[in-house]
Design a protein around this motif. Structure first.
Motif, short mmCIF file in Angstrom:
data_model
loop_
_atom_site.label_atom_id
_atom_site.label_comp_id
_atom_site.label_asym_id
_atom_site.label_seq_id
_atom_site.Cartn_x
_atom_site.Cartn_y
_atom_site.Cartn_z
N GLU A 183 -4.45 -3.09 3.25
CA GLU A 183 -4.45 -2.24 2.50
C GLU A 183 -3.75 -0.70 2.52
OE1 GLU A 183 -8.78 0.43 0.92
OE2 GLU A 183 -8.88 -1.12 2.53
N THR A 184 -3.66 -0.29 3.72
CA THR A 184 -3.00 0.95 3.95
C THR A 184 -1.34 0.81 3.54
OG1 THR A 184 -4.28 1.33 5.77
CG2 THR A 184 -2.52 2.55 5.74
N MET A 225 3.20 1.47 0.03
CA MET A 225 4.36 1.02 -1.07
C MET A 225 4.24 1.65 -2.45
SD MET A 225 4.87 -2.77 0.48
CE MET A 225 6.33 -3.32 -0.37
N ARG A 226 2.99 2.03 -2.92
CA ARG A 226 3.08 2.75 -4.16
C ARG A 226 3.64 3.97 -3.99
NH1 ARG A 226 -2.27 0.27 -3.83
NH2 ARG A 226 -3.24 2.09 -3.04
N GLY A 227 3.89 4.58 -2.96
CA GLY A 227 4.44 5.94 -3.07
C GLY A 227 5.87 6.22 -2.45
#
Length: 238
Positions: free
Chosen positions: A51-52, A57-59
């Motif tokens: 989850e982390t 990876m989204r940012g």
């Protein structure tokens, strides 16, 4: 060499240094391995679970992901499958499981390399560099390969350590040329033995051991020319 004994003072890294996402639920491994990778020229972001990692990876954009096999919640194996379904980002999997079936699972999930714990930190860095090199240039022929203090000229078939020329047999020269054409990729014994100049599969094992004495500081614990169980041999280069 252990992670704890391998750490050195860190200098500022350039903005174009490769960025690695290290995902492991063990805080000590994240801290020690993260620092070692930074000392080795990587920018490092760490994550304690899948989850982390997804949030990171989204940012941020990463050049490579290092994944622990077993983590609470979503496993590293499941995360690897999902990441590979979305992009070709290179993945190196770390695990304490050394059974062949676990390695096969990882490779089937699309991971680019599979390293068992405990591992030699320098070997891991070599593997990471080879993974990224394969992604950038595939199997382009190269004029020279380097293995620590040793350099091999593919065209001349010459192995050197500094100003010293290391004598090679024709078979050793042919083997090095074949490995140089596919660094970081396993080559099966039967393929190494398919050329008449290298002989039978049994002879290949003998030649590999002799070659290790010429390119490894500790031939009994090779860093560069390694055995891939059930497959053959692989050459890691600097």
């Amino acid at each position: 060499m252990t992670l704890a004994s391998s750490l050195a003072r860190r200098d500022p890294l350039p903005d174009n240094a490769p960025h690695v996402l290290l995902v492991d639920d063990d805080q000590r491994i994240r801290e020690l391995l993260g620092r070692y990778l930074q000392d080795s020229g990587f920018r490092v972001t760490t994550a304690r679970d899948a989850e982390t990692a997804r949030a990171a990876m989204r940012g941020l954009a990463f050049d490579l992901v290092i994944l622990d096999f077993m983590m609470p919640g979503e496993s590293g194996l499941d995360l690897a499958r999902d990441l590979k379904s979305m992009s070709p980002i290179p993945i190196c999997m770390l695990t304490a499981r050394a059974e062949p079936e676990n390695r096969v699972e990882g490779l089937e999930a699309g991971v680019d390399d599979y390293v068992t714990k405990p591992f030699e930190p320098r070997e891991l860095v070599l593997r990471l560099n080879n993974i990224m090199r394969r992604g950038r240039i595939g199997h382009e022929p190269r004029d020279e390969i380097r293995m620590g203090d040793y350099a091999f000229s593919v065209e001349r078939g010459e192995l050197r350590r500094g100003d010293e020329t290391i004598k090679l047999t024709e078979r050793e020269r042919d083997l090095l040329r074949l490995f140089a054409s596919r660094p970081g990729s396993p080559i099966a014994r039967h393929e190494l033995a398919s050329d008449e100049s290298t002989g039978s599969e049994r002879a290949i094992d003998v030649q590999i051991n002799r070659l290790r004495r010429k390119i490894e500081l500790d031939p009994s614990n090779p860093v560069y020319l390694q055995t891939v169980r059930g497959k053959g041999y692989i050459l890691y280069i600097d």
